[in-house]
Design an enzyme around this catalytic site. Structure first.
Site, short mmCIF file in Angstrom:
data_model
loop_
_atom_site.label_atom_id
_atom_site.label_comp_id
_atom_site.label_asym_id
_atom_site.label_seq_id
_atom_site.Cartn_x
_atom_site.Cartn_y
_atom_site.Cartn_z
N GLY A 37 0.83 -1.21 0.00
CA GLY A 37 0.00 0.00 0.00
C GLY A 37 0.86 1.25 0.00
N CYS A 76 -3.61 11.41 9.22
CA CYS A 76 -2.81 12.45 8.56
C CYS A 76 -3.41 13.83 8.78
CB CYS A 76 -2.66 12.15 7.07
SG CYS A 76 -4.18 11.74 6.20
N1 LIG Z 1 -2.88 6.97 2.98
C1 LIG Z 1 -2.64 7.84 3.97
O1 LIG Z 1 -2.42 9.02 3.77
C2 LIG Z 1 -2.63 7.34 5.40
C3 LIG Z 1 -2.07 8.17 6.38
C4 LIG Z 1 -2.03 7.73 7.70
C5 LIG Z 1 -2.54 6.48 8.02
N2 LIG Z 1 -3.09 5.68 7.05
C6 LIG Z 1 -3.59 4.38 7.42
O2 LIG Z 1 -2.64 3.44 7.01
C7 LIG Z 1 -3.27 2.22 6.65
C8 LIG Z 1 -2.84 1.85 5.23
O3 LIG Z 1 -3.29 2.90 4.39
P1 LIG Z 1 -2.88 2.98 2.88
O4 LIG Z 1 -3.31 4.30 2.39
O5 LIG Z 1 -1.47 2.58 2.69
O6 LIG Z 1 -3.82 1.86 2.24
P2 LIG Z 1 -3.59 0.94 0.97
O7 LIG Z 1 -2.72 1.67 0.00
O8 LIG Z 1 -4.90 0.48 0.54
O9 LIG Z 1 -2.75 -0.29 1.55
C9 LIG Z 1 -3.29 -1.30 2.36
C10 LIG Z 1 -2.29 -2.42 2.52
O10 LIG Z 1 -2.84 -3.46 3.33
C11 LIG Z 1 -2.79 -4.72 2.65
N3 LIG Z 1 -3.96 -5.46 3.05
C12 LIG Z 1 -5.25 -5.34 2.60
N4 LIG Z 1 -6.05 -6.17 3.27
C13 LIG Z 1 -5.29 -6.84 4.16
C14 LIG Z 1 -5.56 -7.83 5.15
N5 LIG Z 1 -6.79 -8.27 5.34
N6 LIG Z 1 -4.52 -8.30 5.88
C15 LIG Z 1 -3.27 -7.87 5.67
N7 LIG Z 1 -2.96 -6.91 4.77
C16 LIG Z 1 -3.96 -6.40 4.02
C17 LIG Z 1 -2.76 -4.33 1.18
O11 LIG Z 1 -2.09 -5.24 0.34
P3 LIG Z 1 -2.58 -6.71 -0.08
O12 LIG Z 1 -4.06 -6.56 -0.38
O13 LIG Z 1 -1.78 -7.10 -1.25
O14 LIG Z 1 -2.29 -7.54 1.13
C18 LIG Z 1 -1.91 -3.09 1.21
O15 LIG Z 1 -0.55 -3.44 1.27
C19 LIG Z 1 -4.76 2.45 6.78
O16 LIG Z 1 -5.20 1.93 7.98
C20 LIG Z 1 -4.88 3.95 6.78
O17 LIG Z 1 -5.98 4.38 7.54
C21 LIG Z 1 -3.12 6.09 5.75
#
Ligand SMILES: NC(=O)c1ccc[n+]([C@@H]2O[C@H](COP(=O)([O-])OP(=O)(O)OC[C@H]3O[C@@H](n4cnc5c(N)ncnc54)[C@H](OP(=O)(O)O)[C@@H]3O)[C@@H](O)[C@H]2O)c1
Ligand SMILES: NC(=O)c1ccc[n+]([C@@H]2O[C@H](COP(=O)([O-])OP(=O)(O)OC[C@H]3O[C@@H](n4cnc5c(N)ncnc54)[C@H](OP(=O)(O)O)[C@@H]3O)[C@@H](O)[C@H]2O)c1
Ligand SMILES: NC(=O)c1ccc[n+]([C@@H]2O[C@H](COP(=O)([O-])OP(=O)(O)OC[C@H]3O[C@@H](n4cnc5c(N)ncnc54)[C@H](OP(=O)(O)O)[C@@H]3O)[C@@H](O)[C@H]2O)c1
Ligand SMILES: NC(=O)c1ccc[n+]([C@@H]2O[C@H](COP(=O)([O-])OP(=O)(O)OC[C@H]3O[C@@H](n4cnc5c(N)ncnc54)[C@H](OP(=O)(O)O)[C@@H]3O)[C@@H](O)[C@H]2O)c1
Ligand SMILES: [Zn+2]
Ligand SMILES: [Zn+2]
EC number: 1.2.1.38
Lengths: 341, 54, 341, 341, 341, 54
Positions: free
Chosen positions: A11, A147
């Site tokens: 992600g 964020c």
């Molecule tokens: N984007 C932002 O700006 C931001 C900032 C602060 C915090 N966050 C938080 O950080 C987290 C990740 O956000 P993101 O934006 O990086 O999301 P993302 O791009 O959708 O990435 C999610 C990741 O989790 C994996 N995943 C999905 N379902 C899963 C499961 N059931 N078990 C294990 N791994 C799983 C996905 O890959 P696979 O499906 O291949 O396993 C992917 O690597 C979220 O909780 C979000 O709230 C995000």
């Protein structure tokens, strides 16, 4: 060298963690997970890491145990898989929303589902060094704030903490497309998402609860998607109590942030970049905060800006780790951002 | 150390600042003029209004 | 008023057809189809049409018959459903790639599948008024060329037609994201598709065949996705034979396009907009063509630009309809585009 | 055909007026002025008008008299040159800020200079059809409101007018780069202005005064430049008095805007475009207004969006002219905007 | 620590040099010059350096002497001021175009003025480590190539060097707005420069000469400005001689670049990022090169991409310095770029 | 070291690769299947055509 792993490595937060950890002199990145891309090369998903990273993704079930584990899975997943995930690391740093709100009821109100591991809520320390540096020094469970929440908390907190703000504050947040992760639906395609000013949360954005908890204020929050990939900016509007002028505000911010490695006070009278904005922050761990004052109306506008994937996520997590292990806080986080950009 | 008359930030100046030298405040960006030396005194320099807004 | 219908009305070409046909004084838009959105309002998909269009989408199976039917379905669908679709309208204007190439073999080479209605290939007239105005006057089956092909053909054709070009020409095309329609995959999300210069077809783009057929040249084509929603630009490089100077080129273009309502020759010596570019063409039916000449090297650069959804698709189709029914060619197509934009 | 002229024709508002007036069936555009480009072709500055406009710019001193004259000069110029400019037309439609605020003192407070033609302030009727349609029918001096002010007034006015809003309202405005005209300084270059979220007016933006005057509310306004060429969006936050629910809001907006040709109420529960945003409004004269309601907190968010050069300027001016001369209001303003865009 | 200075520190290349040099462990940045901003803070022009850089700009006349001096002044200025500038540093690294072309006549043809210091032309070594690593080890005068030239040379050189390319090659370059520096004219404002595909050099771009000199090919080059701040991409088209297949190309590139720290070969069969593009390169010193092969037509498309301010300028200069002083080549240049971005 | 059948790049594989394991070529991105062990032999895995172009 400590051994670290990233769960959710395919992600956007996961990718940023990988980038930063690879450049961190005190840790060795041993695994990054993906279900969809297990056994594929990390650089086939994150092409910036070509020639920098030779790893392939690990399936989550094939993880071992590590000194530090970062959880960058979708929200609700950390709490659902908590029993398994928390065993993976001596120190676990969670980037989901699941352990940010200590109050089970508040969680349910904002996330519309009951919390599945309420007994663990009290174990987590907030991964926001500016507020929780001391507790972070021996925290084994760290929960990094959202964020937009981070930007708003850092802008509001000093003024709220000294008691100069009336409790009602509105927060107007703007965010790039990476803020919603790598997922893709019909609203996320370039043709639909480019050029937007999409008010996707006119009321009740979830980060409200985090800001309220950290600042003690009553927050109403609005969030708008803008045509950017990275970047968050918040405009916080409130009224002040007592006598407030520019000097006082500067003194307060200086006192709170004068020694902070990653908070800059930006409120300039000249030049092109007078107030915080994310344009120059991509890739950097800075959160810029600034202010404007309307003495006649007794109003304050407090502004925060950061890169949602760095200070708004992965960078904050690494800074927290640096504190936890007694390393210099800037380690791995030195990139200052680009101008122009 | 002298302070900025606009925002009270401490201003680092050279060991021997010249009278009428212009220094810039690192915090608020104001241009400040050295109006006396030993000890150094600073006053806000006249500001040319920049066109910036829209 | 003629009764018209759009098959594939929820797509980008379909939406543009609806917009133009609603403003066209000689036709009444009676139906626009969608499988996914059947019975939903057209303006729920195309929000620019709020207060302008009160229709709901028709399921393709519920279509009646019409004076004119436009086919804006995915390529390969027109030929697959040809027997049904061609019965829907007295005049059928197809915007897919299916009936553009008269030669079945060429089709197979570029589309990797055999043609499913080869017997119909000869029935279609090319929906490019500048080349086929005469045949269009009584054409009942019209096949509109591809967006990049249209830009390249209009830039190349006059110079090729007078015999001034050596046969080998390279075409470097740049296109916005709407060029691939409303579909969404992992490569189409805003975070991945913004800021790109994505060379998605370094060799062998399908529009090569269309350009070759129209101009008689041998074309090698490259296509790059750029960070825009609408717009196509082509740079065509070739060598000239004989004596060529700027005046001659202007004379040729003037002769071919002097009376054309929708082709402008843009090759200026001053100003900000010297050569064709799509920035100022969004929503307009113009194709701008221009040139630069390297006398020493005996080389020509011919440039074309248009809005892929208008002159590169829906506008060309409506212009062809106007010709077919003897209406003024500009009808419904008067919007000139915006500056700045 | 009435004879019309545009003063300030080389600017962005001037260019948009020229575009619209050229497509208007009841008027003939006789002159457009420029000092810098006098005697140069209009289309050398506004390349979208190639093949559409054969005029050259007139030097302001060479103007004659016309049935209608539009003033699109920099602010302060209309009042400075008022005696000369007002003689040029039987009807004069001013797009500058100079005659928008009837109160000389308010003008001085916001524009930092004394008004130079205060005796004329009372002669102008506000060029906002939704509020002043009746007076516009026989107005010979019309003053079109500011772009952000128009969006905010149209979003706020119905709710304020029925007395449902508490007087304190904050307006958060976002604007593209064309909002500051064709001028160029170091802060306006692409490298510095791209990707911005530039809070150029954290407090006290001038349009505050216009909004206050039109709605009777007390407004504090913030304005942010975003990475767009065209487009304005405003988020207005306030509290309501009495009992308010979604139905009531819809009823109010329907009552005020149900018959308006250019205001659409956009507050959808589904789809990609649920609330007003400028993405789909470029070139169109629509102002979209919408709302969100926080019943628990007794708060309202009212949202407006428009193209600053059309409904925020040139389009509003032409709509006012249509009313003044008893023509159908939509004349010349039919372009609905594009999707996607 | 070596003492270094940047002449032209308020420009875009100058700012990037300052950023990189501040993070470089072996040098101390002692001065950065500006005429316009002399005595103003460096971070008032380059806001990314707030809290990172406490310097103020030095007036060029107040410079002392340094171990290394970087020249980032406008082109023609280095040669005009050569006698003065070259005395400032034991090692001088020039980033202007002035000493890139060893042949005075070629210089005059492309720059339209006679060279003013032709006697110095022979003293400079090309600051392109991939071609001149050996000479750089003891070079005291280094001339860094142009940004588009660097991308094209690195894409073409291996294939040209092994003799597989026919001499005629066309180069289609695309560049962001920072490529023309911090200057501002009417064509550079955001409203005019956003959304462009501006073919500003349809023939005869100056970097042609540099590419010809480095590769021995005959180059015709076209350059288009795109809507980006940073980034260059080149598409080079040519024909091959002999038998060429993908494996051979990979072997050649591997041989030439296998050990290069900053060149990556990107030609993938899967994934979103198959060929080089600048989107993921902002801030990084990588030049990505890739290829596509049309065996039937005996044609090659070779592609290069980089950040014009880093590998296309400041980064290349610092890499050259690292070589000159025997430091590890990656020093100060480790930032890998961002995904997504 | 085994090489990629598509592009001849050298492919690093684990000490004890499993039969039918999939590895990815670092140079051309192809998916390769381990078709024999000791010594390791690789063949191009069947490729699901990805939708990528426009
Ligand atoms: N984007 C932002 O700006 C931001 C900032 C602060 C915090 N966050 C938080 O950080 C987290 C990740 O956000 P993101 O934006 O990086 O999301 P993302 O791009 O959708 O990435 C999610 C990741 O989790 C994996 N995943 C999905 N379902 C899963 C499961 N059931 N078990 C294990 N791994 C799983 C996905 O890959 P696979 O499906 O291949 O396993 C992917 O690597 C979220 O909780 C979000 O709230 C995000
Ligand atoms: N985009 C361009 O720039 C451009 C330019 C010139 C020509 N074209 C051609 O125009 C055609 C449409 O392109 P587009 O970009 O508008 O694509 P699009 O946005 O994907 O739209 C395709 C439309 O076809 C409908 N559809 C899908 N499968 C169908 C089926 N089996 N039967 C009937 N309808 C079906 C879709 O809606 P439902 O799934 O709801 O039915 C949708 O309305 C393509 O053939 C394309 O090659 C496109
Ligand atoms: N941009 C918007 O979104 C917007 C919206 C609503 C209202 N407005 C108002 O509309 C007016 C024009 O704005 P704009 O954005 O179009 O500005 P602009 O692009 O800068 O255009 C100003 C025009 O006025 C001319 N001009 C300059 N000085 C003049 C003088 N002393 N006498 C006569 N003409 C002069 C300029 O051309 P020459 O120098 O060649 O004569 C140019 O044609 C302003 O008052 C602005 O407040 C703007
Ligand atoms: N931009 C790129 O992508 C790029 C890439 C590779 C190489 N280059 C080359 O690098 C050089 C700088 O380019 P740039 O894009 O950074 O340009 P820029 O942004 O315009 O900067 C030019 C710098 O030179 C200073 N300067 C101007 N006139 C001067 C003079 N007569 N004497 C001393 N200093 C003077 C300017 O500041 P003051 O006026 O305040 O002194 C400014 O600091 C150019 O030669 C360019 O060809 C540029
Ligand atoms: Zn100060
Ligand atoms: Zn391979």
């Amino acid at each position: 060298m400590l051994r670290v792993a990233v769960v959710g490595g395919s992600g956007y937060i996961g990718g940023e963690l990988i980038r930063i950890l690879l450049g961190h002199p005190e840790v060795e990145l041993c695994a990054a997970t993906s279900n969809r891309f297990a056994n594929r090369r990390v650089d086939s998903v994150h092409p910036n890491l070509r020639n920098v990273c030779d790893l392939t993704f690990t399936h989550p079930e094939d993880l071992g145990t590590y000194d530090v584990v970062f959880l960058a899975v979708p929200h609700l997943e950390s709490m659902k898989q908590a029993s398994g995930l928390l065993k993976l690391g001596d120190v676990v740093i969670d980037l989901t929303a699941d352990f940010r709100l200590p109050d089970e009821e508040v969680f349910r109100r904002y996330y519309k589902v009951p919390h599945e591991a309420p007994e663990l809520l009290g174990e987590f320390v907030g991964g926001l060094p500016e507020l929780h540096r001391k507790e972070l020094r021996d925290a084994d469970r760290i929960s990094v704030p959202g964020c937009m929440a981070t930007a708003a908390i850092l802008a509001l907190w000093p003024v709220a903490d000294v008691g100069l703000l009336e409790p009602d504050v509105s927060v107007d947040a703007r965010t790039g497309s990476s803020g919603s992760g790598a997922s893709s639906g019909p609203a996320d395609t370039h043709s639909e998402r480019a050029n937007v000013l999409r008010v996707f949360a006119p009321i009740g954005h979830r980060h409200e609860a985090e800001i309220e908890q950290a600042t003690g204020l009553r927050v109403t929050m609005t969030a708008t998607g803008v045509d950017a990939v990275r970047g968050v900016q918040v405009l916080c509007r409130g009224r002040f109590v007592g006598e407030v002028d520019e000097k006082l505000l500067r003194t307060i911010y200086r006192e709170y942030y004068g020694d902070e490695p990653f908070v800059r006070v930006v409120a300039q009278r000249r030049g092109v970049y007078r107030l915080p904005e994310p344009k120059i922050l991509s890739g950097s761990n800075f959160c810029d905060v600034g202010f404007a004052l309307d003495t006649a109306e007794r109003r304050l506008v407090l502004i925060g800006a950061l890169d949602n994937l760095v200070k708004g996520g992965a960078g904050n997590a690494v800074q927290s780790m640096n504190i936890r292990f007694g390393w210099p806080e800037r380690l791995g986080l030195e990139f200052p951002g680009l101008h122009p950009n | 150390m002298p302070t900025c008359p606009e925002c009270s930030a401490q201003i680092g100046v050279d060991n021997e600042p010249q009278l009428n030298e212009i220094v810039q405040c690192p915090e608020c960006g104001s241009e400040l003029e050295v109006v006396k030396t030993s000890p150094v005194g600073l006053a806000t320099a006249p500001d040319v209004e920049e066109d910036w807004g829209e």
